[in-house]
Design a protein around this motif. Structure first.
Motif, PDB file in Angstrom:
ATOM      1  N   THR A  23       0.793  -1.425   0.009  1.00 14.68           N
ATOM      2  CA  THR A  23      -0.073  -0.060  -0.001  1.00 14.68           C
ATOM      3  C   THR A  23       0.985   1.435   0.137  1.00 14.68           C
ATOM      4  N   ILE A  84      -7.735   2.594  -3.354  1.00 14.23           N
ATOM      5  CA  ILE A  84      -8.519   2.141  -2.380  1.00 14.23           C
ATOM      6  C   ILE A  84      -9.703   2.957  -1.910  1.00 14.23           C
ATOM      7  N   TYR A 123      -4.673  -7.219   5.741  1.00 21.82           N
ATOM      8  CA  TYR A 123      -5.001  -6.097   6.267  1.00 21.82           C
ATOM      9  C   TYR A 123      -4.184  -5.469   7.321  1.00 21.82           C
ATOM     10  N   GLY A 126      -0.706  -3.425   5.827  1.00 23.05           N
ATOM     11  CA  GLY A 126      -0.856  -2.463   4.850  1.00 23.05           C
ATOM     12  C   GLY A 126      -1.492  -1.550   5.769  1.00 23.05           C
ATOM     13  N   TYR A 128      -4.559   0.739   4.650  1.00 19.80           N
ATOM     14  CA  TYR A 128      -5.802   0.337   3.777  1.00 19.80           C
ATOM     15  C   TYR A 128      -6.729   1.693   3.783  1.00 19.80           C
ATOM     16  N   ARG A 132      -5.722   5.698  -0.682  1.00 17.16           N
ATOM     17  CA  ARG A 132      -4.573   5.121  -0.886  1.00 17.16           C
ATOM     18  C   ARG A 132      -4.623   4.282  -2.027  1.00 17.16           C
ATOM     19  N   ALA A 134      -3.077   0.346  -3.607  1.00 21.56           N
ATOM     20  CA  ALA A 134      -2.578  -1.292  -3.355  1.00 21.56           C
ATOM     21  C   ALA A 134      -1.875  -1.498  -4.696  1.00 21.56           C
TER      22      ALA A 134
END
Length: 162
Positions: A23, A84, A123, A126, A128, A132, A134
Protein backbone atom coordinates in the motif's frame (compact mmCIF):
# COMPACT_ATOMS: atom_id res chain seq x y z
CA UNK A 1 15.22 -2.80 -13.09
CA UNK A 2 12.60 -0.56 -11.52
CA UNK A 3 12.82 -0.76 -7.74
CA UNK A 4 10.75 0.34 -4.79
CA UNK A 5 12.13 0.94 -1.30
CA UNK A 6 9.97 -0.34 1.54
CA UNK A 7 10.72 -0.06 5.25
CA UNK A 8 11.02 -3.16 7.39
CA UNK A 9 9.22 -5.35 8.44
CA UNK A 10 6.97 -4.81 5.38
CA UNK A 11 9.84 -5.59 3.00
CA UNK A 12 10.45 -9.00 4.52
CA UNK A 13 6.72 -9.77 4.50
CA UNK A 14 6.76 -9.12 0.73
CA UNK A 15 9.91 -11.22 0.25
CA UNK A 16 8.33 -14.10 2.19
CA UNK A 17 5.30 -13.98 -0.10
CA UNK A 18 2.79 -13.31 2.69
CA UNK A 19 2.23 -9.66 1.72
CA UNK A 20 1.05 -9.45 -1.89
CA UNK A 21 -0.35 -5.92 -1.74
CA UNK A 22 2.03 -3.01 -1.07
CA UNK A 23 0.00 0.00 0.00
CA UNK A 24 1.19 3.44 -1.02
CA UNK A 25 -0.06 7.02 -0.98
CA UNK A 26 0.68 7.23 -4.71
CA UNK A 27 -0.02 5.21 -7.83
CA UNK A 28 2.35 4.29 -10.62
CA UNK A 29 1.83 3.49 -14.29
CA UNK A 30 4.71 1.00 -14.19
CA UNK A 31 3.77 -2.63 -14.71
CA UNK A 32 6.31 -5.42 -14.93
CA UNK A 33 9.47 -6.46 -13.08
CA UNK A 34 10.00 -4.70 -9.77
CA UNK A 35 12.87 -5.19 -7.33
CA UNK A 36 12.04 -4.95 -3.62
CA UNK A 37 14.53 -2.90 -1.59
CA UNK A 38 14.66 -2.88 2.21
CA UNK A 39 15.29 0.67 3.35
CA UNK A 40 17.46 1.58 6.33
CA UNK A 41 14.44 2.16 8.57
CA UNK A 42 12.80 -0.54 10.67
CA UNK A 43 9.36 0.16 12.13
CA UNK A 44 10.05 -1.46 15.50
CA UNK A 45 6.48 -0.93 16.72
CA UNK A 46 5.12 -2.76 13.67
CA UNK A 47 7.38 -5.69 14.54
CA UNK A 48 5.39 -6.02 17.77
CA UNK A 49 2.00 -6.33 16.04
CA UNK A 50 0.91 -9.88 16.91
CA UNK A 51 0.16 -11.02 13.33
CA UNK A 52 3.45 -9.61 12.00
CA UNK A 53 5.41 -11.05 14.90
CA UNK A 54 3.77 -14.44 14.34
CA UNK A 55 4.67 -14.52 10.64
CA UNK A 56 8.25 -13.37 11.18
CA UNK A 57 8.74 -15.89 13.99
CA UNK A 58 7.34 -18.67 11.80
CA UNK A 59 10.16 -17.84 9.36
CA UNK A 60 12.87 -17.80 12.04
CA UNK A 61 13.00 -14.03 12.61
CA UNK A 62 12.59 -13.35 16.32
CA UNK A 63 13.89 -9.80 16.63
CA UNK A 64 13.71 -6.70 14.45
CA UNK A 65 17.53 -6.53 14.39
CA UNK A 66 17.56 -9.69 12.25
CA UNK A 67 15.77 -7.94 9.36
CA UNK A 68 17.99 -6.96 6.42
CA UNK A 69 18.25 -3.25 5.67
CA UNK A 70 19.89 -1.20 2.93
CA UNK A 71 19.61 -4.00 0.37
CA UNK A 72 17.52 -5.45 -2.44
CA UNK A 73 16.04 -8.63 -0.99
CA UNK A 74 13.49 -9.79 -3.58
CA UNK A 75 12.17 -9.46 -7.10
CA UNK A 76 8.54 -9.39 -8.13
CA UNK A 77 6.19 -8.45 -10.91
CA UNK A 78 3.95 -5.42 -10.37
CA UNK A 79 0.79 -6.53 -12.16
CA UNK A 80 -1.72 -3.86 -11.17
CA UNK A 81 -2.43 -0.88 -8.93
CA UNK A 82 -5.82 -0.42 -7.30
CA UNK A 83 -7.28 2.66 -5.70
CA UNK A 84 -8.65 2.07 -2.22
CA UNK A 85 -11.97 3.42 -1.05
CA UNK A 86 -14.11 2.63 1.95
CA UNK A 87 -17.80 2.71 1.03
CA UNK A 88 -19.75 4.93 3.40
CA UNK A 89 -16.48 5.53 5.31
CA UNK A 90 -16.65 2.21 7.19
CA UNK A 91 -13.70 1.68 9.44
CA UNK A 92 -13.91 -2.11 9.64
CA UNK A 93 -11.19 -3.93 7.75
CA UNK A 94 -13.71 -6.22 6.10
CA UNK A 95 -15.35 -3.16 4.53
CA UNK A 96 -12.29 -2.38 2.39
CA UNK A 97 -13.23 -2.12 -1.25
CA UNK A 98 -10.68 -1.89 -4.04
CA UNK A 99 -12.67 0.29 -6.42
CA UNK A 100 -10.77 -0.58 -9.59
CA UNK A 101 -10.66 -4.33 -8.93
CA UNK A 102 -10.36 -5.99 -12.32
CA UNK A 103 -11.88 -9.28 -13.48
CA UNK A 104 -8.64 -11.27 -13.12
CA UNK A 105 -8.30 -10.30 -9.48
CA UNK A 106 -11.98 -11.04 -8.89
CA UNK A 107 -11.42 -14.52 -10.29
CA UNK A 108 -8.56 -15.09 -7.84
CA UNK A 109 -10.11 -13.52 -4.74
CA UNK A 110 -13.84 -13.26 -5.37
CA UNK A 111 -15.93 -10.13 -5.07
CA UNK A 112 -14.54 -7.04 -3.33
CA UNK A 113 -16.67 -7.87 -0.30
CA UNK A 114 -14.95 -11.27 -0.04
CA UNK A 115 -11.40 -9.91 -0.06
CA UNK A 116 -11.53 -9.20 3.67
CA UNK A 117 -12.65 -12.77 4.31
CA UNK A 118 -10.18 -14.51 2.00
CA UNK A 119 -7.10 -12.42 2.66
CA UNK A 120 -7.48 -11.23 6.26
CA UNK A 121 -3.72 -11.15 6.92
CA UNK A 122 -3.18 -8.61 4.15
CA UNK A 123 -5.03 -6.04 6.24
CA UNK A 124 -2.49 -6.37 9.03
CA UNK A 125 0.30 -5.78 6.51
CA UNK A 126 -0.70 -2.44 4.97
CA UNK A 127 -2.43 0.91 5.30
CA UNK A 128 -5.81 0.62 3.61
CA UNK A 129 -6.94 4.16 4.32
CA UNK A 130 -9.34 5.78 1.90
CA UNK A 131 -7.55 7.37 -1.06
CA UNK A 132 -4.45 5.16 -0.93
CA UNK A 133 -3.32 2.60 -3.52
CA UNK A 134 -2.63 -1.14 -3.36
CA UNK A 135 0.11 -2.45 -5.64
CA UNK A 136 -0.41 -6.10 -6.63
CA UNK A 137 2.94 -7.91 -6.38
CA UNK A 138 3.06 -11.32 -8.05
CA UNK A 139 5.75 -13.92 -8.71
CA UNK A 140 7.82 -12.77 -5.73
CA UNK A 141 11.22 -14.42 -5.47
CA UNK A 142 13.36 -13.83 -2.39
CA UNK A 143 17.05 -13.40 -3.23
CA UNK A 144 19.37 -15.96 -1.66
CA UNK A 145 21.50 -13.12 -0.28
CA UNK A 146 20.54 -9.44 0.14
CA UNK A 147 22.31 -7.18 -2.37
CA UNK A 148 23.48 -3.94 -0.70
CA UNK A 149 22.04 -0.86 -2.39
CA UNK A 150 21.18 2.69 -1.43
CA UNK A 151 17.45 3.31 -1.68
CA UNK A 152 15.61 6.27 -3.12
CA UNK A 153 12.17 7.82 -3.02
CA UNK A 154 9.60 6.90 -5.67
CA UNK A 155 10.53 4.21 -8.19
CA UNK A 156 14.22 4.07 -9.03
CA UNK A 157 16.50 2.03 -11.25
CA UNK A 158 18.63 -0.70 -9.73
CA UNK A 159 21.49 -2.07 -11.78
CA UNK A 160 21.62 -5.75 -11.01
CA UNK A 161 25.14 -7.13 -11.00
CA UNK A 162 26.24 -10.71 -11.38
Amino acid sequence: MKTVTIIQPWTTLVALGVKTLETRSWATKHRGPLAIHAGQKVDKEACLIPKIREVLSKHGINDWSELPTGAVIAKSVLTDVFSISRPFHHTELSAVHLSSLDQNIQKMWGTPEMIGVRLPDEYHFGDYSDGRFAWQLDDVVQLQEPVPAKGQLSLWNWEETG
